[in-house]
Every structure is written in structure tokens, then in C-alpha cells.
Write a protein that holds these residues in place. Structure first.
Motif, PDB file in Angstrom:
ATOM      1  N   LEU A  66       0.849  -1.185   0.000  1.00 18.71           N
ATOM      2  CA  LEU A  66       0.000   0.000   0.000  1.00 18.71           C
ATOM      3  C   LEU A  66       0.882   1.231   0.000  1.00 18.71           C
ATOM      4  O   LEU A  66       1.836   1.324   0.788  1.00 18.71           O
ATOM      5  N   GLN A  67       0.561   2.179  -0.876  1.00 19.74           N
ATOM      6  CA  GLN A  67       1.288   3.444  -0.942  1.00 19.74           C
ATOM      7  C   GLN A  67       0.286   4.586  -1.040  1.00 19.74           C
ATOM      8  O   GLN A  67      -0.672   4.521  -1.822  1.00 19.74           O
ATOM      9  N   TYR A  68       0.519   5.623  -0.234  1.00 18.39           N
ATOM     10  CA  TYR A  68      -0.299   6.833  -0.297  1.00 18.39           C
ATOM     11  C   TYR A  68       0.636   8.027  -0.324  1.00 18.39           C
ATOM     12  O   TYR A  68       1.537   8.126   0.516  1.00 18.39           O
ATOM     13  N   ARG A  69       0.418   8.952  -1.270  1.00 14.89           N
ATOM     14  CA  ARG A  69       1.343  10.058  -1.439  1.00 14.89           C
ATOM     15  C   ARG A  69       0.594  11.385  -1.514  1.00 14.89           C
ATOM     16  O   ARG A  69      -0.381  11.528  -2.268  1.00 14.89           O
ATOM     17  N   GLU A  70       1.081  12.326  -0.723  1.00 14.80           N
ATOM     18  CA  GLU A  70       0.664  13.710  -0.807  1.00 14.80           C
ATOM     19  C   GLU A  70       1.841  14.529  -1.336  1.00 14.80           C
ATOM     20  O   GLU A  70       2.919  13.989  -1.591  1.00 14.80           O
ATOM     21  N   ARG A  71       1.615  15.827  -1.488  1.00 10.53           N
ATOM     22  CA  ARG A  71       2.681  16.655  -2.045  1.00 10.53           C
ATOM     23  C   ARG A  71       3.909  16.672  -1.152  1.00 10.53           C
ATOM     24  O   ARG A  71       5.041  16.642  -1.635  1.00 10.53           O
ATOM     25  N   TRP A  72       3.687  16.708   0.171  1.00 13.62           N
ATOM     26  CA  TRP A  72       4.808  16.907   1.097  1.00 13.62           C
ATOM     27  C   TRP A  72       5.207  15.642   1.838  1.00 13.62           C
ATOM     28  O   TRP A  72       6.175  15.660   2.597  1.00 13.62           O
ATOM     29  N   TRP A  73       4.457  14.544   1.676  1.00 17.09           N
ATOM     30  CA  TRP A  73       4.815  13.333   2.394  1.00 17.09           C
ATOM     31  C   TRP A  73       4.262  12.105   1.669  1.00 17.09           C
ATOM     32  O   TRP A  73       3.387  12.208   0.823  1.00 17.09           O
ATOM     33  N   GLU A  74       4.807  10.946   2.050  1.00 19.42           N
ATOM     34  CA  GLU A  74       4.395   9.666   1.460  1.00 19.42           C
ATOM     35  C   GLU A  74       4.459   8.580   2.527  1.00 19.42           C
ATOM     36  O   GLU A  74       5.403   8.523   3.322  1.00 19.42           O
ATOM     37  N   PHE A  75       3.448   7.719   2.527  1.00 19.02           N
ATOM     38  CA  PHE A  75       3.411   6.577   3.447  1.00 19.02           C
ATOM     39  C   PHE A  75       3.376   5.291   2.635  1.00 19.02           C
ATOM     40  O   PHE A  75       2.595   5.160   1.690  1.00 19.02           O
ATOM     41  N   VAL A  76       4.233   4.333   3.003  1.00 15.56           N
ATOM     42  CA  VAL A  76       4.291   3.027   2.342  1.00 15.56           C
ATOM     43  C   VAL A  76       4.336   1.943   3.416  1.00 15.56           C
ATOM     44  O   VAL A  76       5.057   2.062   4.411  1.00 15.56           O
ATOM     45  N   THR A  77       3.572   0.896   3.210  1.00 13.59           N
ATOM     46  CA  THR A  77       3.669  -0.279   4.065  1.00 13.59           C
ATOM     47  C   THR A  77       3.513  -1.526   3.202  1.00 13.59           C
ATOM     48  O   THR A  77       2.765  -1.524   2.222  1.00 13.59           O
ATOM     49  N   GLU A  78       4.261  -2.575   3.552  1.00 14.52           N
ATOM     50  CA  GLU A  78       4.165  -3.848   2.848  1.00 14.52           C
ATOM     51  C   GLU A  78       4.199  -4.982   3.867  1.00 14.52           C
ATOM     52  O   GLU A  78       4.936  -4.927   4.857  1.00 14.52           O
ATOM     53  N   TYR A  79       3.389  -5.992   3.592  1.00 13.15           N
ATOM     54  CA  TYR A  79       3.331  -7.190   4.435  1.00 13.15           C
ATOM     55  C   TYR A  79       3.599  -8.412   3.561  1.00 13.15           C
ATOM     56  O   TYR A  79       3.072  -8.518   2.445  1.00 13.15           O
ATOM     57  N   GLY A  80       4.425  -9.321   4.068  1.00 15.00           N
ATOM     58  CA  GLY A  80       4.751 -10.502   3.288  1.00 15.00           C
ATOM     59  C   GLY A  80       4.872 -11.753   4.133  1.00 15.00           C
ATOM     60  O   GLY A  80       5.216 -11.698   5.322  1.00 15.00           O
ATOM     61  N   GLU A  81       4.570 -12.878   3.509  1.00 14.03           N
ATOM     62  CA  GLU A  81       4.812 -14.187   4.109  1.00 14.03           C
ATOM     63  C   GLU A  81       5.498 -15.063   3.067  1.00 14.03           C
ATOM     64  O   GLU A  81       5.160 -15.009   1.884  1.00 14.03           O
ATOM     65  N   ARG A  82       6.472 -15.842   3.521  1.00  9.46           N
ATOM     66  CA  ARG A  82       7.176 -16.760   2.629  1.00  9.46           C
ATOM     67  C   ARG A  82       7.221 -18.141   3.288  1.00  9.46           C
ATOM     68  O   ARG A  82       7.879 -18.314   4.318  1.00  9.46           O
ATOM     69  N   ARG A  83       6.519 -19.088   2.681  1.00  6.24           N
ATOM     70  CA  ARG A  83       6.576 -20.456   3.185  1.00  6.24           C
ATOM     71  C   ARG A  83       7.827 -21.119   2.629  1.00  6.24           C
ATOM     72  O   ARG A  83       8.043 -21.163   1.416  1.00  6.24           O
ATOM     73  N   MET A  84       8.649 -21.648   3.522  1.00  5.48           N
ATOM     74  CA  MET A  84       9.900 -22.303   3.153  1.00  5.48           C
ATOM     75  C   MET A  84       9.820 -23.771   3.530  1.00  5.48           C
ATOM     76  O   MET A  84       9.796 -24.127   4.713  1.00  5.48           O
ATOM     77  N   ASP A  85       9.752 -24.608   2.532  1.00  3.69           N
ATOM     78  CA  ASP A  85       9.702 -26.060   2.735  1.00  3.69           C
ATOM     79  C   ASP A  85      11.039 -26.633   2.270  1.00  3.69           C
ATOM     80  O   ASP A  85      11.302 -26.721   1.077  1.00  3.69           O
ATOM     81  N   LEU A  86      11.891 -27.004   3.230  1.00  3.26           N
ATOM     82  CA  LEU A  86      13.221 -27.541   2.935  1.00  3.26           C
ATOM     83  C   LEU A  86      13.163 -29.059   2.999  1.00  3.26           C
ATOM     84  O   LEU A  86      12.789 -29.636   4.030  1.00  3.26           O
ATOM     85  N   ARG A  87      13.558 -29.696   1.897  1.00  2.00           N
ATOM     86  CA  ARG A  87      13.497 -31.158   1.815  1.00  2.00           C
ATOM     87  C   ARG A  87      14.887 -31.698   1.520  1.00  2.00           C
ATOM     88  O   ARG A  87      15.606 -31.192   0.666  1.00  2.00           O
ATOM     89  N   GLY A  88      15.252 -32.747   2.219  1.00  5.50           N
ATOM     90  CA  GLY A  88      16.597 -33.292   2.099  1.00  5.50           C
ATOM     91  C   GLY A  88      17.522 -32.610   3.086  1.00  5.50           C
ATOM     92  O   GLY A  88      17.182 -32.449   4.265  1.00  5.50           O
ATOM     93  N   PHE A  89      18.712 -32.251   2.645  1.00  2.00           N
ATOM     94  CA  PHE A  89      19.688 -31.541   3.488  1.00  2.00           C
ATOM     95  C   PHE A  89      19.993 -32.306   4.778  1.00  2.00           C
ATOM     96  O   PHE A  89      20.144 -31.716   5.846  1.00  2.00           O
ATOM     97  N   VAL A  90      20.053 -33.637   4.716  1.00  2.00           N
ATOM     98  CA  VAL A  90      20.325 -34.445   5.908  1.00  2.00           C
ATOM     99  C   VAL A  90      21.802 -34.302   6.271  1.00  2.00           C
ATOM    100  O   VAL A  90      22.687 -34.500   5.433  1.00  2.00           O
ATOM    101  N   ILE A  91      22.057 -33.947   7.523  1.00  2.00           N
ATOM    102  CA  ILE A  91      23.422 -33.741   7.997  1.00  2.00           C
ATOM    103  C   ILE A  91      23.866 -34.962   8.793  1.00  2.00           C
ATOM    104  O   ILE A  91      23.092 -35.549   9.553  1.00  2.00           O
ATOM    105  N   THR A  92      25.120 -35.333   8.619  1.00  2.00           N
ATOM    106  CA  THR A  92      25.629 -36.562   9.239  1.00  2.00           C
ATOM    107  C   THR A  92      25.623 -36.501  10.759  1.00  2.00           C
ATOM    108  O   THR A  92      25.544 -37.542  11.410  1.00  2.00           O
TER     109      THR A  92
END
Length: 392
Positions: free
Chosen positions: A246-272
Motif C-alpha cells: 500500500l502506498q499513499y502520497r501527498e505533495r509533502w509526504w508519502e506513506f508506504v507499508t508492505e506485508y509478506g509471508e514466505r513459506r519455506m519447505d526444505l526437503r533433504g539436506f540431511v546432515i551426518t
């Protein structure tokens, strides 16, 4: 530095070519700066340090016909130990445009193009098109810069010019660009191996009306790791990221916000040794709020708060700290970054930026997939950066 001089020679040659043919439109930039941290592995290998920041780029568009063009950009980067420094092809795409529907424009792009993730990803390399020297790392990871930026494949974009605003829909499919630093930034140099990208995709939707801009993005980024060491087996990372802006801008100022999610599914990578931290399924969570003030036409002031959780179900690191061996302190579970900055545009060509970050946590520091307390030794640290840029 020699490559930067070579880039300058290319720019001079391009300027003479552009003067001879009005079908070629080109522009470029050069920048130099300095960054310093006290405790962390963000800029250089080791616990803290400083680096010079050099970058430059030349972009050009060749119009064959009104609806067919070739667009490309080459860039030079020398910005620390975790980036793939040197001269590289940033993007090169053939664009086919037409008006297939009323009050709209459709574009098909083939080749290497920039991924549209959030508000700043596709233009993050150019100092004049980003709000600060370093973007909010919870969403725009510096360690995964090239991987997030480039894709080789096919992209379709459609702009709909409505009575109330503009709606833009974009979809792309292809393979992500994997640079020489990807392994070090994800697993660390202890676990050498080769990475390859799957056929990935993203969808992006944004709506702009008056002072408002709303956007939503969904990106799949799957990669495979072929181990070349005796410590860890081969594996793969299945990532699905969503970002809302979301971004909102006026002449003298600007507001920005962002929200994110990242699902990380790690498969393998077996350590000894039996440590199975790599082999897990978690969802990272990101959010930032940013205010910019424009007290005059040539000055911009910035204030930002950036929050990141390595696992939204383990925000304080309780599970992380109980992994056998006690390898990971709780400060790897989250990061909070308070940033202030200022920018000065003395004219249309020059830009001077400086900023200071106060960071609590290490959840987005490299190696991102394998927290390393030997190089990221402190929960609280700071980052200072200054940069001077020129565009033409």
C-alpha cells in the motif's frame, strides 16, 4: 574498478550510436559510496566491517516498430562480499505490445526480465528509483538479490485504463537467475554445492488511483541443491511468497507499508551429525512501515520500521534455541530495523543519500538458511551508508 572504467567506455560508445539513430533510446547511472557495520555478516565475510559501494548501469530500448522493441540493461556491481560483483547482463527482453482489448494495452516479453515483487524489486538496482540505499531487508533480501531480481522466460502484462484509475495484471513463468554467491548466502561456505532453478512463476496485480497504489503478488521460487561435500546431502527448497503493498502520497509526504509471508519447505539436506534444522517447513513473516517527507523539491527525509520473523510460529526463538547442540541463539528468530535517512537532489542528475540503521536481531543475515553465530555474534548492531549517484 577496472570493470567500472570499461563500463564508462561502453557508455561513451553508446552515446555516439544513439546520436546517429533516433530509434535507440538509452540512459544510465553511476554511483559510489561507503557502508559500515559494527557486528554482523551483512557487508563482508566476518563479524562487522566496511566496504566501498560502486555501481553503474546502462539501459537501452530499440524500437523496431511501434509495437516491437528490444530492451536491455547491463550493470556493474561492487558492493560487498555477498554480492556477485562485476559486470553482468541485468535484463534483455523482446517486447511485443498491442491493444487487444478496449482501453487497455497488452505486452508479451520474452527473454531475461525483472521480477515484479512488491513496490521496489524490479527497480531496486537504480539509486533514483528506490527510497533508500538499502531496502527493507525483511522483504527485499540483499543476499538473495539476483535470485529475486532476474528470471529467464516469458512474461505477460496487461494495463486496463479504467474510469477510476489503472489496473495492471502481470504473470510470468521461467527460471530464476542463480549467481555465484547463492550457496554462500543460503547455506554458507561450509556446505559447497551446485544450485539449479525449477520452472517458477509469479502473479502480480496492482491498482492505482489518484494518490493511492495497492498491490498484491504471489511468487513461487523452487530450487534444487546438488551437494558436493560429505557433510550434507542434496536437497531442495520449495518457496511460496506473498506480498501485499500500500502506498499513499501527498505533495509533502508519502506513506508506504508492505506485508509478506514466505513459506519455506526444505526437503533433504540431511546432515551426518543428526542436526535436522535444514529439513523443516516454516513460514517467514515480514512487515514494514515507511514515511518519507519532502520539505522542498530537492530534499527527502525518511523514517522506517522493518520487522521480520524467521518463523511466524516461533517468533521468540523458543524452538530454535532447543535444537540439539544449542547452535542457534534466539536472536536469529527475528529482526527489527529502525532506519532514518536523507536524500538531496541538487539537480536532475545528482543524488546524495545517507542513512543509519539500528538493528535488533539477525534473522535475515547471511547465510539465511543456516544461521551462523560465529560471524553474526551480536543481537544488536548498526549499519551506516552514504552514496553519491549521477544519471544521464
Amino acid at each position: 574498478m577496472l570493470r567500472l572504467i570499461s563500463l564508462l567506455l561502453v557508455l561513451i560508445s553508446a552515446s555516439s550510436l544513439a546520436a546517429e539513430n533516433n530509434k535507440l533510446h538509452w540512459q544510465g547511472y553511476l554511483s559510489g559510496g561507503f557502508a559500515d557495520t559494527n557486528y554482523d555478516n551483512f557487508l563482508v565475510n566476518g563479524d562487522g566491517g566496511s566496504t566501498m559501494l560502486y555501481s553503474g548501469g546502462l539501459s537501452a530500448r530499440w524500437h523496431f516498430t511501434p509495437g516491437i522493441s528490444l530492451t536491455g540493461q547491463t550493470i556493474y556491481q561492487d558492493t560487498g562480499d555477498h554480492n556477485d560483483n562485476g559486470l553482468s547482463l541485468d535484463y534483455l527482453q523482446l517486447d511485443l505490445s498491442d491493444n487487444l482489448l478496449p482501453n487497455s494495452e497488452q505486452t508479451l516479453s520474452i527473454g531475461r526480465f525483472k521480477s515484479q515483487i512488491g513496490l521496489y524489486n524490479s527497480t531496486r538496482d537504480i539509486p533514483f528509483t528506490r527510497p533508500s540505499i538499502y531496502l527493507p531487508q525483511s522483504i527485499y533480501s540483499e543476499g538473495l538479490r539476483d535470485f529475486m531480481l532476474g528470471m529467464d522466460g516469458l512474461k505477460v502484462k496487461s494495463d486496463f485504463f479504467l474510469d477510476y484509475g489503472t489496473l495492471t495484471a502481470e504473470a510470468a513463468v521461467g527460471k530464476n537467475v542463480i549467481d555465484s554467491k547463492f550457496n554462500d548466502n543460503v547455506l554458507g561456505p561450509t556446505y559447497p554445492g551446485d544450485w539449479s532453478s525449477a520452472i517458477n512463476y509469479y502473479f502480480d496485480l496492482r491498482y492505482q488511483i489518484d494518490r493511492w497504489l495497492l498491490a498484491a503478488n504471489l511468487t513461487r521460487s523452487n530450487v534444487h541443491y546438488d551437494s558436493s561435500n560429505a557433510i550434507i546431502e542434496s536437497g531442495g527448497i520449495h518457496s511460496l511468497q506473498s506480498v501485499f503493498s500500500l502506498q499513499y502520497r501527498e505533495r509533502w509526504w508519502e506513506f508506504v507499508t508492505e506485508y509478506g509471508e514466505r513459506r519455506m519447505d526444505l526437503r533433504g539436506f540431511v546432515i551426518t551429525n543428526g542436526n535436522n534444522y535444514f529439513n523443516n517447513d516454516r513460514t517467514m513473516q515480514s512487515w514494514y512501515a515507511q514515511l518519507r517527507f519532502f520539505p522542498s523539491n530537492d530534499w527527502t527525509l525518511l523514517a522506517r520500521y522493518d520487522l521480520h520473523y524467521n518463523d511466524k510460529n516461533d517468533k521468540n526463538g523458543d524452538y530454535l534455541s532447543r535444537i540439539p547442540g544449542g547452535l542457534f541463539p534466539t536472536y536469529f528468530a527475528n529482526s527489527q530495523d529502525w532506519t532514518i535517512g536523507a536524500s538531496w537532489h541538487p539537480d536532475d542528475h545528482w543524488l546524495i543519500q545517507l542513512e543509519h540503521h539500528w538493528v535488533d536481531g539477525a534473522s535475515w543475515l547471511p547465510p539465511i538458511g543456516n544461521p551462523d553465530p560465529s560471524v553474526n555474534t551480536h543481537a544488536r548492531w548498526r549499519l551506516f551508508a552514504v552514496q553519491v549517484s549521477y544519471r544521464f
